[in-house]
Design an enzyme around this catalytic site. Structure first.
Site: not given
Length: 186
Positions: A94, A145, A157
């Site tokens: 990510c 994240h 993402h």
């Protein structure tokens, strides 16, 4: 004695008058100094409105260009699998995905890891999210994240399922929302 008083009276009046003039000059200087920082618009209200419309139009064009650039990036990367620590089309995580979007499409260098990306830009409220803002989640005790906000409640993402668009209010992400940061002022 009266002669002395008549003689001193003009001198006293002179000094009082000088002190009064000096005080008036000091007051005028203070007013002038404070006014020099005020900008008085020389535009008519109609001209001011036109200027604001031009600024809004320019911002709209900038946002459209940014959206186009990010969507191009998505098209190039949409089939790439998630790989923790990855930073290529063989697999990407990510934070590398976000770093690459910013570098390749927006010409902005940001750090590589989620832990360092949370220090870039300025913190904003979730309700203030705009296109291009970073959105962070606490997905585990130490796991973090990151995605990029795309508008309309969506963020893009690199998830374990690959490159995705996801709703910010999807139960998992709503529960694990951590913070948002603005890198680009629109």
């Amino acid at each position: 004695m009266r002669k002395k008083m008549y003689f001193l009276l003009p001198f006293c009046l002179f000094f009082v008058a000088c002190a009064s003039v000096q005080k008036e000059v000091e007051i005028k200087n203070k007013i002038t100094q404070s006014d020099k920082y005020k900008q008085v618009s020389t535009q008519t209200p109609l001209e001011e409105l036109k200027t604001k419309e031009d600024e809004l139009s320019s911002n709209k064009n900038d946002l459209e260009e940014m959206n186009k650039a990010i969507m191009e990036f998505y098209s190039e990367w949409k089939d790439v699998k998630y790989v923790y620590g990855g930073n290529s089309k063989k697999g990407i995580d990510c934070s590398a995905f976000i770093q690459r979007i910013y570098k390749e499409k927006l010409d902005i260098q940001i750090p590589r890891s989620t832990w360092t990306q949370i220090k870039v830009g300025k913190k904003i409220k979730k309700s203030e999210l705009q296109l291009g803002d970073l959105i962070f989640f606490k997905t585990g005790v130490k796991d973090r994240h990151v995605g990029i906000y795309m508008g309309n409640g969506d963020f893009m993402h690199a998830s374990v399922k690959g490159i995705r668009f996801t709703k910010v209010d999807k139960p998992f992400y709503k529960k694990h929302y951590w913070m948002s940061r603005r890198i680009i002022d629109n």
